[in-house]
Motif scaffolding. Structure first.
Motif, short mmCIF file in Angstrom:
data_model
loop_
_atom_site.label_atom_id
_atom_site.label_comp_id
_atom_site.label_asym_id
_atom_site.label_seq_id
_atom_site.Cartn_x
_atom_site.Cartn_y
_atom_site.Cartn_z
N ASP A 55 -1.60 -0.81 9.24
CA ASP A 55 -1.54 0.47 10.18
C ASP A 55 -0.18 1.14 8.90
OD1 ASP A 55 -2.61 0.01 12.59
OD2 ASP A 55 -1.84 -1.46 11.71
N ALA A 56 1.13 0.85 8.39
CA ALA A 56 2.07 1.08 7.47
C ALA A 56 2.67 0.68 7.26
CB ALA A 56 3.35 1.59 9.50
N GLY A 57 3.44 0.83 5.97
CA GLY A 57 3.81 0.01 5.19
C GLY A 57 5.18 0.27 4.15
N PHE A 58 5.98 0.00 3.39
CA PHE A 58 6.37 0.11 2.63
C PHE A 58 7.00 -0.80 1.59
CE2 PHE A 58 10.96 1.67 0.64
CZ PHE A 58 11.22 2.91 1.29
N ILE A 59 6.67 -0.17 -0.34
CA ILE A 59 6.58 -0.74 -0.88
C ILE A 59 8.22 -0.07 -2.38
CG2 ILE A 59 5.35 -0.30 -3.44
CD1 ILE A 59 3.39 0.73 -2.55
N LEU A 60 8.99 -1.15 -2.51
CA LEU A 60 9.81 -0.50 -3.26
C LEU A 60 10.20 -1.44 -4.72
CD1 LEU A 60 12.52 0.27 -3.58
CD2 LEU A 60 13.32 -1.31 -2.04
N THR A 61 9.82 -1.25 -5.58
CA THR A 61 9.84 -1.71 -7.02
C THR A 61 10.81 -0.99 -8.24
OG1 THR A 61 8.16 -2.26 -8.12
CG2 THR A 61 7.63 0.31 -7.78
N LYS A 62 10.65 -1.32 -9.36
CA LYS A 62 11.53 -0.77 -10.23
C LYS A 62 10.95 0.38 -10.50
CE LYS A 62 13.00 -2.37 -14.33
NZ LYS A 62 12.92 -3.57 -15.58
N TYR A 63 12.08 0.67 -11.34
CA TYR A 63 11.17 1.99 -11.70
C TYR A 63 10.36 1.89 -13.17
CZ TYR A 63 15.88 4.59 -10.05
OH TYR A 63 16.68 4.79 -8.95
N ASN A 64 9.13 3.30 -13.10
CA ASN A 64 8.33 2.87 -14.26
C ASN A 64 6.85 1.41 -13.26
OD1 ASN A 64 9.30 5.99 -15.59
ND2 ASN A 64 11.16 3.81 -16.11
N HIS A 65 7.59 0.84 -12.71
CA HIS A 65 6.57 0.76 -11.96
C HIS A 65 4.85 0.81 -11.54
CE1 HIS A 65 8.60 -2.32 -14.79
NE2 HIS A 65 8.13 -3.97 -13.86
N LEU A 66 5.40 2.31 -10.74
CA LEU A 66 4.48 2.24 -10.06
C LEU A 66 3.60 3.29 -10.87
CD1 LEU A 66 6.75 3.91 -7.04
CD2 LEU A 66 4.71 1.89 -7.34
N PRO A 67 1.80 3.43 -10.97
CA PRO A 67 1.44 4.77 -11.42
C PRO A 67 2.32 6.28 -11.26
CG PRO A 67 -0.50 2.88 -10.06
CD PRO A 67 1.60 2.80 -9.82
N GLU A 68 1.52 7.21 -12.22
CA GLU A 68 2.72 7.83 -12.08
C GLU A 68 2.08 8.88 -10.76
OE1 GLU A 68 4.30 11.43 -12.34
OE2 GLU A 68 4.84 9.81 -13.72
N GLU A 69 0.72 8.93 -10.39
CA GLU A 69 0.06 9.39 -9.68
C GLU A 69 0.59 8.86 -8.67
OE1 GLU A 69 -3.93 10.44 -7.18
OE2 GLU A 69 -4.20 9.09 -9.28
N ILE A 70 0.19 7.75 -7.93
CA ILE A 70 1.31 7.12 -7.27
C ILE A 70 2.69 7.76 -6.86
CG2 ILE A 70 1.76 5.02 -5.55
CD1 ILE A 70 -0.78 5.50 -5.64
N ARG A 71 3.75 7.97 -7.98
CA ARG A 71 5.40 7.86 -7.96
C ARG A 71 5.16 9.69 -7.52
NH1 ARG A 71 6.11 7.51 -12.54
NH2 ARG A 71 6.34 4.97 -13.47
N SER A 72 4.27 10.71 -7.94
CA SER A 72 4.45 11.28 -7.83
C SER A 72 4.46 12.06 -5.97
CB SER A 72 4.00 12.77 -8.74
OG SER A 72 2.38 12.02 -8.65
N LYS A 73 2.94 10.97 -5.26
CA LYS A 73 3.11 11.35 -4.09
C LYS A 73 3.66 10.44 -3.50
CE LYS A 73 -1.88 12.38 -4.69
NZ LYS A 73 -3.15 11.17 -4.50
#
Length: 394
Positions: free
Chosen positions: A68-86
């Motif tokens: 239903d909802a959530g939160f991802i907290l990870t290290k710099y540059n560990h998200l794909p670029e598209e996900i990071r920008s959104k």
């Protein structure tokens, strides 16, 4: 025979065996009670994914269950670029902060997710997906301390090269969310389930990511280093290697590790068959100088130096790498060295002994084409060292 191809394929086999994508299917199949629980339409699933493997753990959970909802907290540059920008993955907010030392974003985003977690009631169930690295990514200072106090503490602890158990014990004293303290801030009627990929030898729940939800939540281990080593052993045997695992809980310094690797190489010479010799564990590496490097890179450089007077007609390679893809504060996962490595370093004008004193393994390995680059791997289960020795003349 291509040792470089073999050693990299063995490393990647070990990494893949510890990824959520590989682990999740068998895990959920073995836990039908949990599968039913998280598929219950009467409950709202909130996912908090924390650590270096947070994105891949969340992605895998979404493959199996409604969220239903959530939160991802990870290290710099560990998200794909598209996900990071959104800054979103579907219904999950996505944020990045600093590792191995927290920064302003660590506290900012920790307070953001805490605010959401404190709003969850008994109609929710909180699923915490936890992996190594969470200690610095998720941080709110305890009363009486500031973020600057915590930054200074982390810098001192990491420079001293202390075991992670001691580092995380000290971190808990300064933190308002570690050592189960997070749970004390949440609705007592909220059910909390924690699923872990361990980067701690022995898999102690008190240590992994400094235990934000332990004790107090239902706690499950999904993966650890043993999954990686088992997969490497199986693949190596399939490639025709005789396999020896020196240790699956190696916790020595980079200097001691290099000496043991060289000893194993010397001993292996007496066996004409092609061999794969494995170490798994968490290397320790005090920082003595102002250089750039990491514990796996320093181990590789030390092995190269020890081979100065080593003579053999057989080809060999040593890979020392972190399964998370980042070794120390660098963009390399570790190093790969072989018979020619030391000669290349010296030919290019480097003095390996001087660079070791400076804790400066990264530049010398990079200039010698001896770094292992992987990017973020999506998991984090300690360090892997692989020694391959080619077949001898019979």
């Amino acid at each position: 025979m291509n040792l470089r191809k073999d050693i990299e394929s063995l490393y990647w086999e070990g990494v893949y065996a510890a990824t959520p994508k590989y682990l999740s299917g068998p895990f959920w199949k073995a836990h039908p009670d949990l599968t039913n629980l998280f598929s219950n339409p009467q409950k709202k699933n909130y996912v908090f994914a924390l650590g270096k493997a947070a994105y891949s753990m969340a992605l895998s959970f979404l493959d199996f269950f409604p969220v239903d909802a959530g939160f991802i907290l990870t290290k710099y540059n560990h998200l794909p670029e598209e996900i990071r920008s959104k800054e979103r993955l579907g219904v999950l907010k996505c944020r990045e902060s600093s590792h191995p030392i927290p920064d302003e974003n660590s506290e900012k985003y920790s307070r953001e997710v805490l605010s959401e977690l404190m709003d969850l009631g008994e109609d929710h169930q909180l699923i915490v997906l936890l992996s190594g690295g969470g200690s610095s990514l998720f941080e709110i200072p305890e009363s009486g301390y500031t973020l600057e106090n915590i930054i200074q503490l982390n810098q001192t602890l990491l420079k001293d090269g202390l075991p992670i158990q001691e580092i995380n014990r000290r971190r808990k004293e300064f933190s308002a969310v570690k050592g189960g303290k997070l749970l004390g801030k949440l609705n007592p009627l909220l059910k909390v389930y924690t699923f872990v990929i361990s980067d701690v030898l022995g898999d102690d729940p008190n240590v992994i990511a400094s235990a934000p939800t332990y004790p107090g939540s239902e706690y499950y281990l999904m993966g650890n280093l043993s999954h990686s080593l088992t997969a490497i052993q199986k693949k190596a045997m399939g490639l025709g290697y005789e396999v020896k695992t020196v240790s699956s809980s190696w916790d020595k310094s980079s200097e001691e590790t290099a000496e043991q690797v060289f000893s194993e190489l010397s001993l292996a010479q007496t066996n004409p068959n092609k061999q794969a010799i494995l170490f798994g564990g968490e290397l320790v590496c005090p920082v003595n100088g102002d250089g750039l490097g990491g514990r796996n890179q320093e181990t590789a450089l030390r092995v190269a130096l020890l081979t100065d007077f080593f003579e053999t007609e057989r080809d060999w390679l040593v890979l020392s790498g972190g399964t998370d893809g980042t070794d120390g504060p660098t963009d390399a996962a570790g190093g790969i060295i072989g018979p020619e490595s030391l000669g290349v370093m010296i030919k290019k004008g480097w003095d390996p002994k001087t660079e070791l004193i400076r804790s400066n393994s990264y530049p010398i390995l990079k200039d010698s084409n001896a770094l292992l680059f992987t990017g973020a791997t999506g998991t984090n289960v300690n360090d892997i060292i692989i020694l391959l020795l080619a077949e001898g003349n019979s």
